[in-house]
Scaffold this motif. Structure first.
Motif, PDB file in Angstrom:
ATOM      1  N   LEU A 264      43.314  62.902  50.729  1.00 47.60           N
ATOM      2  CA  LEU A 264      42.569  62.100  51.680  1.00 47.60           C
ATOM      3  C   LEU A 264      43.506  61.581  52.757  1.00 47.60           C
ATOM      4  O   LEU A 264      44.660  61.273  52.497  1.00 47.60           O
ATOM      5  N   ASN A 265      43.031  61.527  53.982  1.00 49.31           N
ATOM      6  CA  ASN A 265      43.719  60.814  55.064  1.00 49.31           C
ATOM      7  C   ASN A 265      42.680  60.432  56.104  1.00 49.31           C
ATOM      8  O   ASN A 265      41.474  60.641  55.908  1.00 49.31           O
ATOM      9  N   GLU A 266      43.115  59.858  57.202  1.00 49.44           N
ATOM     10  CA  GLU A 266      42.176  59.372  58.216  1.00 49.44           C
ATOM     11  C   GLU A 266      41.325  60.504  58.781  1.00 49.44           C
ATOM     12  O   GLU A 266      40.115  60.340  58.995  1.00 49.44           O
ATOM     13  N   ASP A 267      41.943  61.670  59.022  1.00 49.49           N
ATOM     14  CA  ASP A 267      41.198  62.793  59.583  1.00 49.49           C
ATOM     15  C   ASP A 267      40.124  63.293  58.621  1.00 49.49           C
ATOM     16  O   ASP A 267      39.008  63.633  59.036  1.00 49.49           O
ATOM     17  N   VAL A 268      40.465  63.356  57.331  1.00 48.62           N
ATOM     18  CA  VAL A 268      39.491  63.819  56.343  1.00 48.62           C
ATOM     19  C   VAL A 268      38.296  62.873  56.275  1.00 48.62           C
ATOM     20  O   VAL A 268      37.145  63.305  56.185  1.00 48.62           O
TER      21      VAL A 268
END
Length: 336
Positions: A264-268
């Motif tokens: 998970l990250n901000e883009d996902v």
């Protein structure tokens, strides 16, 4: 957000142990006095009044892999809280990773945090760390090698269980053929994820090895596979940056495949919100960094071993668009 109950329990127990000793030591949740140990949005306060420690982390991160930025965020907050000088180095090649570990042994660090993506490459140097009296905590990958290699413990998700959870979710979504994209050939954890998917998925799974450090080439490889395999109805990527590459490849190939990803990250989170991604598997990398540093500090100052030496699970948790509102503020600051 659906989590593995055993994982949640072990993580909670570890956090309670860390927080309890932090209070005894008279320190706050995070913060610190040295600039190298500060982490944004991690809180503020006074560092522990324990002797200064030096802890080094060596991982198999490739260039541009944002997952390890989140791991470092957690490690830096714990380091600031624990009055620890935190050092970090990475190389995706096992031989170079071993050399980095040796360099920190030569610097006489007080503890090492190491990922075991290519365990045999670092086995000998970890034996040297043990001979030098330097405790080791392993994180993220290679859990089954942690105890044999003499580590205090391992912090991360069980990759097989995570892969099996993905396979079960794909069954619920009615998928029939999955493309599992391996972005680092020879990485035991990535291979374990795809094997887990294959174990529980009632459809077929095809693995695709790509050059993860070359995103244009990765995108082209996925696009070519989707163009030739019109029956592929889902792509499973094993790292957050590769989800975006798959979304782009899907559009170029004119494919209807659903894109799903590990990590998970901000883009996902943005892609989940836009329904460009079906679901993500969150292994909470922030916890991996935070708990690893905390375990070395706890062990030195109170003789603790988190999880009694058994792996402490930080995942998996399946995240969908329903979880976006709760996660956006955390991913925006780089802690989820």
């Amino acid at each position: 957000m659906r989590t593995n109950r055993k994982a949640a329990g072990r993580t909670a127990a570890a956090l309670l142990t860390a927080c309890a000793l932090a209070l005894v030591a008279g320190c706050s949740g995070s913060g610190g006095k040295d600039s190298e140990d500060k982490a944004d949005d991690g809180g503020g306060g006074t560092a522990a009044k324990t002797p200064r420690m030096k802890i080094a982390m060596v991982t198999h991160s490739g260039e541009g892999d944002t997952f390890w930025d989140i791991v470092q965020s957690g490690a830096k907050v714990a380091a600031a809280k624990d009055n620890v000088q935190f050092l970090y180095a990475a190389n995706k090649e096992g031989k170079e990773q071993a050399q980095l570990i040796q360099s920190y042994i030569d610097q006489d660090v007080d503890g090492l945090v190491v990922s075991l993506a290519k365990p045999e490459a670092v086995k000998a140097v970890l034996a040297k760390a043990a001979a030098a009296g330097i405790p080791v905590v392993t994180i993220n990958s290679g859990a089954e090698f942690s105890e044999p290699f003499g580590a205090l413990g391992h912090i991360g998700q069980d990759e097989a269980i995570a892969g099996e959870a993905v396979g079960e979710e794909l069954n619920k979504r009615g998928k029939k053929k999955a493309l599992c994209v391996i972005h680092e050939q020879g990485n035991v954890s990535l291979e374990g994820r795809c094997a887990g998917v294959k174990k529980t998925f009632e459809g077929t799974v095809e693995n695709l090895n790509v050059e993860g450090t070359n995103m244009p080439a990765t995108t082209s490889s996925i696009e070519a596979k989707l163009q030739s395999g019109k029956d592929i109805d889902t792509v499973v990527t094993l790292g957050a940056p590769f989800a975006a590459a798959s979304v782009k490849a899907k559009e170029s190939a004119g494919s209807g495949a659903e894109i799903n990803t590990f990590d998970l990250n901000e883009d996902v989170v943005k892609q989940l919100k836009a329904k460009e991604i079906g679901f993500a598997v969150d292994q909470q990398p922030y916890l991996q960094g935070y708990l690893a540093v905390d375990e070395l500090w706890l062990n030195k100052n109170n003789g603790n071993v988190i999880g009694g030496g058994k792996p402490v699970l930080t995942g998996p948790a399946l995240v969908t668009e329903k979880d976006v509102p709760a996660l956006e503020k955390f991913t925006a600051r780089g802690t989820r």
